[in-house]
Design a protein around this motif. Sequence first.
Motif, PDB file in Angstrom:
ATOM      1  N   GLN A  92      39.827  39.355  43.460  1.00 42.67           N
ATOM      2  CA  GLN A  92      38.791  39.468  44.066  1.00 42.67           C
ATOM      3  C   GLN A  92      38.677  41.002  44.756  1.00 42.67           C
ATOM      4  O   GLN A  92      37.596  41.658  44.582  1.00 42.67           O
ATOM      5  CB  GLN A  92      38.700  38.285  45.236  1.00 42.67           C
ATOM      6  CG  GLN A  92      37.035  38.423  46.193  1.00 42.67           C
ATOM      7  CD  GLN A  92      35.902  38.180  45.112  1.00 42.67           C
ATOM      8  OE1 GLN A  92      36.048  37.119  44.206  1.00 42.67           O
ATOM      9  NE2 GLN A  92      34.866  38.914  44.991  1.00 42.67           N
ATOM     10  N   THR A  93      39.676  41.439  45.353  1.00 42.61           N
ATOM     11  CA  THR A  93      39.709  42.854  45.995  1.00 42.61           C
ATOM     12  C   THR A  93      39.474  43.723  45.022  1.00 42.61           C
ATOM     13  O   THR A  93      38.714  44.721  45.168  1.00 42.61           O
ATOM     14  CB  THR A  93      40.851  42.946  46.771  1.00 42.61           C
ATOM     15  OG1 THR A  93      41.104  41.692  47.669  1.00 42.61           O
ATOM     16  CG2 THR A  93      41.032  44.231  47.369  1.00 42.61           C
ATOM     17  N   ALA A  94      40.287  43.776  43.753  1.00 44.06           N
ATOM     18  CA  ALA A  94      40.244  44.572  42.535  1.00 44.06           C
ATOM     19  C   ALA A  94      38.765  44.708  42.050  1.00 44.06           C
ATOM     20  O   ALA A  94      38.222  46.068  41.826  1.00 44.06           O
ATOM     21  CB  ALA A  94      41.103  44.437  41.638  1.00 44.06           C
ATOM     22  N   PRO A 111      31.736  38.623  36.970  1.00 44.34           N
ATOM     23  CA  PRO A 111      30.680  39.601  36.339  1.00 44.34           C
ATOM     24  C   PRO A 111      30.761  40.890  37.212  1.00 44.34           C
ATOM     25  O   PRO A 111      30.958  40.893  38.298  1.00 44.34           O
ATOM     26  CB  PRO A 111      29.383  38.672  36.399  1.00 44.34           C
ATOM     27  CG  PRO A 111      29.732  37.747  37.728  1.00 44.34           C
ATOM     28  CD  PRO A 111      31.188  37.509  37.787  1.00 44.34           C
ATOM     29  N   ILE A 112      30.270  41.653  36.588  1.00 42.47           N
ATOM     30  CA  ILE A 112      30.201  43.395  36.985  1.00 42.47           C
ATOM     31  C   ILE A 112      28.710  43.746  36.450  1.00 42.47           C
ATOM     32  O   ILE A 112      28.778  43.721  35.347  1.00 42.47           O
ATOM     33  CB  ILE A 112      31.164  44.344  36.554  1.00 42.47           C
ATOM     34  CG1 ILE A 112      32.584  43.941  36.982  1.00 42.47           C
ATOM     35  CG2 ILE A 112      30.936  45.786  36.944  1.00 42.47           C
ATOM     36  CD1 ILE A 112      32.669  43.940  38.316  1.00 42.47           C
ATOM     37  N   GLN A 136      36.458  46.590  44.425  1.00 41.70           N
ATOM     38  CA  GLN A 136      36.879  47.757  44.363  1.00 41.70           C
ATOM     39  C   GLN A 136      36.102  48.647  43.234  1.00 41.70           C
ATOM     40  O   GLN A 136      35.407  49.664  43.461  1.00 41.70           O
ATOM     41  CB  GLN A 136      38.176  48.212  44.466  1.00 41.70           C
ATOM     42  CG  GLN A 136      38.743  49.624  44.477  1.00 41.70           C
ATOM     43  CD  GLN A 136      40.243  49.534  44.067  1.00 41.70           C
ATOM     44  OE1 GLN A 136      40.938  48.642  44.746  1.00 41.70           O
ATOM     45  NE2 GLN A 136      40.506  50.861  43.696  1.00 41.70           N
ATOM     46  N   PHE A 137      36.322  47.848  41.992  1.00 43.81           N
ATOM     47  CA  PHE A 137      35.465  48.396  40.668  1.00 43.81           C
ATOM     48  C   PHE A 137      34.276  48.709  40.856  1.00 43.81           C
ATOM     49  O   PHE A 137      33.476  49.572  40.497  1.00 43.81           O
ATOM     50  CB  PHE A 137      36.149  47.632  39.574  1.00 43.81           C
ATOM     51  CG  PHE A 137      35.770  48.191  38.331  1.00 43.81           C
ATOM     52  CD1 PHE A 137      36.225  49.304  37.594  1.00 43.81           C
ATOM     53  CD2 PHE A 137      34.626  47.592  37.490  1.00 43.81           C
ATOM     54  CE1 PHE A 137      35.912  49.730  36.527  1.00 43.81           C
ATOM     55  CE2 PHE A 137      34.224  48.047  36.169  1.00 43.81           C
ATOM     56  CZ  PHE A 137      34.907  49.280  35.798  1.00 43.81           C
ATOM     57  N   GLN A 138      33.502  47.508  41.613  1.00 42.97           N
ATOM     58  CA  GLN A 138      31.964  47.317  41.719  1.00 42.97           C
ATOM     59  C   GLN A 138      31.624  48.600  42.660  1.00 42.97           C
ATOM     60  O   GLN A 138      30.719  49.235  42.210  1.00 42.97           O
ATOM     61  CB  GLN A 138      31.723  45.952  41.921  1.00 42.97           C
ATOM     62  CG  GLN A 138      30.022  45.787  42.112  1.00 42.97           C
ATOM     63  CD  GLN A 138      29.348  45.871  41.068  1.00 42.97           C
ATOM     64  OE1 GLN A 138      29.429  44.986  39.902  1.00 42.97           O
ATOM     65  NE2 GLN A 138      28.348  46.704  40.495  1.00 42.97           N
ATOM     66  N   ASN A 139      32.421  48.595  43.383  1.00 39.31           N
ATOM     67  CA  ASN A 139      31.934  49.796  44.477  1.00 39.31           C
ATOM     68  C   ASN A 139      31.929  51.144  43.873  1.00 39.31           C
ATOM     69  O   ASN A 139      31.178  51.999  44.006  1.00 39.31           O
ATOM     70  CB  ASN A 139      32.792  49.719  45.843  1.00 39.31           C
ATOM     71  CG  ASN A 139      32.404  48.449  46.763  1.00 39.31           C
ATOM     72  OD1 ASN A 139      31.445  47.751  46.370  1.00 39.31           O
ATOM     73  ND2 ASN A 139      33.304  47.801  47.430  1.00 39.31           N
ATOM     74  N   ALA A 140      33.014  51.385  43.200  1.00 40.58           N
ATOM     75  CA  ALA A 140      33.085  52.684  42.505  1.00 40.58           C
ATOM     76  C   ALA A 140      32.223  52.929  41.620  1.00 40.58           C
ATOM     77  O   ALA A 140      31.669  54.076  41.675  1.00 40.58           O
ATOM     78  CB  ALA A 140      34.525  52.623  41.776  1.00 40.58           C
ATOM     79  N   LEU A 141      31.549  52.077  40.816  1.00 38.59           N
ATOM     80  CA  LEU A 141      30.577  52.015  39.682  1.00 38.59           C
ATOM     81  C   LEU A 141      29.446  52.616  40.772  1.00 38.59           C
ATOM     82  O   LEU A 141      28.529  53.599  40.286  1.00 38.59           O
ATOM     83  CB  LEU A 141      30.371  51.117  39.026  1.00 38.59           C
ATOM     84  CG  LEU A 141      31.584  50.665  37.879  1.00 38.59           C
ATOM     85  CD1 LEU A 141      31.268  49.448  36.995  1.00 38.59           C
ATOM     86  CD2 LEU A 141      31.863  51.854  37.104  1.00 38.59           C
ATOM     87  N   PHE A 174      38.734  52.085  36.603  1.00 39.70           N
ATOM     88  CA  PHE A 174      39.798  51.110  35.758  1.00 39.70           C
ATOM     89  C   PHE A 174      41.068  51.436  36.006  1.00 39.70           C
ATOM     90  O   PHE A 174      41.927  50.318  36.347  1.00 39.70           O
ATOM     91  CB  PHE A 174      39.314  51.070  34.403  1.00 39.70           C
ATOM     92  CG  PHE A 174      39.790  49.976  33.640  1.00 39.70           C
ATOM     93  CD1 PHE A 174      39.424  48.947  33.516  1.00 39.70           C
ATOM     94  CD2 PHE A 174      40.882  49.904  32.951  1.00 39.70           C
ATOM     95  CE1 PHE A 174      39.965  47.772  32.918  1.00 39.70           C
ATOM     96  CE2 PHE A 174      41.394  49.207  32.226  1.00 39.70           C
ATOM     97  CZ  PHE A 174      40.929  47.897  32.119  1.00 39.70           C
ATOM     98  N   LEU A 175      41.630  52.398  36.085  1.00 39.50           N
ATOM     99  CA  LEU A 175      43.002  52.702  36.381  1.00 39.50           C
ATOM    100  C   LEU A 175      43.256  52.161  38.012  1.00 39.50           C
ATOM    101  O   LEU A 175      44.300  51.844  38.057  1.00 39.50           O
ATOM    102  CB  LEU A 175      43.334  54.153  36.204  1.00 39.50           C
ATOM    103  CG  LEU A 175      43.286  54.701  34.706  1.00 39.50           C
ATOM    104  CD1 LEU A 175      43.505  56.198  34.626  1.00 39.50           C
ATOM    105  CD2 LEU A 175      44.441  54.061  33.846  1.00 39.50           C
ATOM    106  N   ALA A 176      42.396  52.712  38.743  1.00 43.77           N
ATOM    107  CA  ALA A 176      42.843  52.270  40.197  1.00 43.77           C
ATOM    108  C   ALA A 176      42.705  50.760  40.346  1.00 43.77           C
ATOM    109  O   ALA A 176      43.917  50.330  41.215  1.00 43.77           O
ATOM    110  CB  ALA A 176      41.564  52.716  41.110  1.00 43.77           C
ATOM    111  N   ILE A 177      41.987  49.874  39.765  1.00 40.57           N
ATOM    112  CA  ILE A 177      42.041  48.587  40.023  1.00 40.57           C
ATOM    113  C   ILE A 177      43.227  47.924  39.210  1.00 40.57           C
ATOM    114  O   ILE A 177      43.849  46.977  39.714  1.00 40.57           O
ATOM    115  CB  ILE A 177      40.793  47.913  39.560  1.00 40.57           C
ATOM    116  CG1 ILE A 177      40.600  47.842  38.080  1.00 40.57           C
ATOM    117  CG2 ILE A 177      39.468  48.234  40.241  1.00 40.57           C
ATOM    118  CD1 ILE A 177      39.541  47.169  37.436  1.00 40.57           C
TER     119      ILE A 177
END
Length: 539
Positions: free
Chosen positions: A65-67, A178-179, A70-75, A95-98
């Motif tokens: 959930q955290t990752a 979902p993203i 994080q990905f949704q916020n980065a986008l 993607f590399l960060a998550i």
Amino acid sequence: MRTIRWRAALDRVTRLWRSSLEARTVAITVLLSGAAVTLIGSYMSTSIRNNLFDFRLDQLESISQTAATQFQNALNTAVEQGGVAALEAASDPAFLAIQRTAAVPGSETAVALMRSADQDGQRLLVDLASQGFEPENVITEELRAAVRADTERRIYSQSVSLPLDSDREIPALAFGTPIDVLDSDRYELYFVYDLSEAQRTLDLVQQTLILGSFALVLLIAAVTWVVVRWVIAPVRLAAETSERLAAGQLEQRIPVRGEDVIATLGRSFNRMAESLQQQITRLATLSQVQQRFVSDVSHELRTPLTTIRLAGDVLYDQRAGFPPTTARTAELLRTQIDRFELLLSDLLEMSRYDAGAVQLETEPTSLVPLVEDSIDAMRPLAASKGTALRMVAPGGYFEADVDARRIRRILQNLLANAVDHGEGKPIVVHVDSDQHAVAIAVRDYGVGMPPDAVAKVFDRFWRADPSRQRTTGGTGLGLAISLEDAALHGGWLEAWSQEGEGSCFRLTLPRVRGERLESSPLPLPPHDEVPPRKDEDDA
């Protein structure tokens, strides 16, 4: 051969089960404790597995959930700062960060980003996956359908398997969420975690439980064996002492130690043995006195009886010159002297049996000629009663190791009784044998006896009807002596009778001296057949 060995092993186990109380107790204890340990171990194993899985599921779900957030916020940040053009450039670093965020020590983690199917708009991002990870071979359509249908951005999980090589797989957990990109393009983000470390932990726990359960059952069996042997040892000692007492070693006692219930049992047993020894000794002494008395009296009566016999013979020989009353008195005197001599002989014989001083003189003997001789000897008496005698001998193994004199005495007693109680009806003597035994049955069709009389027929001095006139003038000891003769041969002498249907006495003897009888070649009574006519002459 294997079947024979298997049966032999099964027979040994069966004998051990029947003969050993320790074996039965230990086996039952092991079975029950094994069942209890299995149930407890299964419950513990299931509980540990569920708790371990639930803990791992909650931990990995939180990380996923955290990752995903994080990905949704980065986008979203990339779109706010640079618009759609910045999305593709920002997706790879995000993607590399998550992947680093989702990484769990001791577990391989794979991440995949896939565009949801059935979308008509422009693809804004390319599909991404961790190196070497093929999501289409791991992520199930069931999980993808749940993620596609989601409207609240929840995270979904499912147990899956990761292919390790061509033959092996390892357990894993897959999470999907979902993203959304600009609310026009939907993607699916998946995290797959290797659970091999957790599986190894669970296997170690289960292996420890199994080994511990097995060791516990063995320990219970050993403790049970020691306790049972400790408890059973006094009982076994009591049984062995009882066997010695039964064998005549009346001085045997059980050693007593302590004050517990086993010691109380030992003291009670010893008091019982002491009492039995005193009673048996007293009865044995009394029996010896009685035997000596009968033997001494019988011997002492021999001399005056001989004198009376000589005087009686003189009177009997001269009875023709006496008046009729005196002549009849001389005849009665001779008859009673004969009976008195027979009674003395029987008493002496019974005293020998009571003293255990009787020995057999056996030799292979054919019973058919012996039976024929006994019938011929009894034929004058039977003729005086109008009784026909007949022998039925179908043939077979008629020779046996017997004392012919004693067997002849048994037959004469049985035939005399049959003549006395046969009411002039036919008497049939059956002779038959098999490989292990020979049998002689004397069947009459006279008055018979009630069941209570049959039970007493071999008692000393007992008569079915004391008021009945006896042709043979017996002493009441004939059947008792016959029973002793049969027992001395290791055989049986049995009686059957019904009122109005007659009686039958069956003598069964082993063909070889010392063999144990299992059955008789003749039924009791023998199978019914038409008896010979009263006037039949079977001479």
